[in-house]
Design an enzyme around this catalytic site. Structure first.
Site, PDB file in Angstrom:
ATOM      1  N   ASP A 163       0.860  -1.203   0.000  1.00 47.46           N
ATOM      2  CA  ASP A 163       0.000   0.000   0.000  1.00 47.46           C
ATOM      3  C   ASP A 163       0.889   1.243   0.000  1.00 47.46           C
ATOM      4  OD1 ASP A 163       0.176  -1.270   2.972  1.00 47.46           O
ATOM      5  OD2 ASP A 163       0.514   0.885   3.021  1.00 47.46           O
ATOM      6  N   ASP A 208       0.608   3.613   2.284  1.00 44.80           N
ATOM      7  CA  ASP A 208       0.367   4.193   3.609  1.00 44.80           C
ATOM      8  C   ASP A 208      -0.751   5.229   3.473  1.00 44.80           C
ATOM      9  OD1 ASP A 208       1.003   3.973   6.342  1.00 44.80           O
ATOM     10  OD2 ASP A 208       2.090   5.860   6.263  1.00 44.80           O
TER      11      ASP A 208
END
Ligand SMILES: CSC[C@H]1O[C@H](OP(=O)(O)O)[C@H](O)[C@@H]1O
Ligand code: ADE
Length: 301
Positions: free
Chosen positions: A213, A215
């Site tokens: 991801d 973040d």
């Protein structure tokens, strides 16, 4: 007399989403007890292409343990006691860089430790030691992982800084921006104090940080959620398995002590005078520091 060269035994710590290693020969799950308590769970012993492998699911099977609650010292001791000479850590991370999208693997070479609620050393009152953490990752393992990524055509980057945060909550946007400003590349919750303890135990250590991801800093991407992490992790898992199958036989060829110095990290590191050492702490250090303390480890191997 020179130290004997231990047979390469490859420890693999599986992170979020990696709770098993498929295709091990002579596979057997076993409990390993340590002077630091029980490790996260049972360890899986076996062989890959004839090379001994010991696998530990960091959060236990079923992801029972949170990053703060992990028995870091017991985990590293259990791997050492089981004969491991090197550790490959597989870890899910958030990316702090646009050019590291989900699905990329980063063979990190530096860490910043922002954790604060963990036992970070095997040593302490009665036996004080200071090891070097200037180069926390074994470059020999890093070379092997980089070569394996190249051979398999996996999207990867050699080098990068991993910010270890306490968690278990993900970062605030301000924290994420701070880590970016510090020059960090990926963020996770588990590799510290794992890397410090591996160094104290004279084990080579390298992490494959698998990006799941962005973040929460990226304006064009959703902020991180467990759902997102797990979805990408399952996509990454096949690549991680192929990487392990490729790198283990290469690591099995080592016939000398690690030339990066990992296997002798405790040389001259213990500062407590022999007559001032606490015998009970010294006894607990049988596996971790038996080589320099002249002790026999009560091994599992
Ligand atoms: C389930 S997302 C957060 C979790 O994933 C990472 O764990 P690991 O390094 O064991 O793969 C991260 O550090 C968090 O613990
Ligand atoms: N964004 C993130 N922060 C901390 N740990 C993670 N593990 C996976 N993604 C993460």
């Amino acid at each position: 007399m020179a130290d004997p060269v231990p047979e390469p035994v490859i420890g693999i710590i599986g992170g979020s989403g990696v709770y098993d290693i498929e295709g091990l020969e002579e596979a057997e799950w076993r409990e390993v007890r340590t002077p630091w308590g029980l490790p996260s769970g049972e360890l899986l012993f076996g062989r890959l292409s004839g090379v001994r492998v010991v696998f530990l699911p960091r959060h236990d099977r079923g992801h029972r343990l949170s990053p703060t609650d992990l028995p870091y010292r017991a985990n590293i001791d259990a791997l050492k006691r089981s004969g491991c000479t090197e550790i490959i850590s597989l870890s899910a991370v958030g990316s702090l860089r646009a050019e590291l999208p989900p699905g990329s693997f980063v063979i990190v070479d530096q860490f910043i430790d922002r954790t604060f609620a963990r036992q970070k050393s095997f040593f302490g009152a009665g036996c004080v030691a200071h090891v070097s953490m200037a180069d926390p990752v074994c470059r020999r393992l890093g070379d092997a992982l980089e070569q394996a990524c190249r051979d398999l055509g996996l999207p990867h980057r050699r080098g990068g800084t991993y910010l270890a945060m306490e968690g278990p909550q993900f970062s605030t946007r301000a924290e994420s921006e701070l880590y970016r400003a510090w020059g960090c590349d990926v963020v996770g919750m588990t590799n510290m104090p794992e890397a410090k303890l591996a160094r104290e135990a004279e084990l080579c250590y390298a992490t494959v940080a698998m990006v799941t991801d962005y973040d929460c800093w990226h304006p064009e991407h959703d902020h991180v959620t467990v759902e997102l992490v797990v979805k990408v992790l399952f996509e990454n898992a096949a690549k991680a398995r192929a990487l392990v199958a490729r790198v283990v036989p290469a690591l099995g060829e080592r016939r000398t002590l690690c030339h990066a110095g990992c296997h002798t990290a405790l040389e001259n590191a213990i500062v407590t005078a022999p007559e001032k050492r606490d015998p009970s702490l010294v006894a607990r250090l049988d596996a971790v520091a038996g080589r320099v303390l002249g002790l026999e480890a009560r091994g599992e191997a």
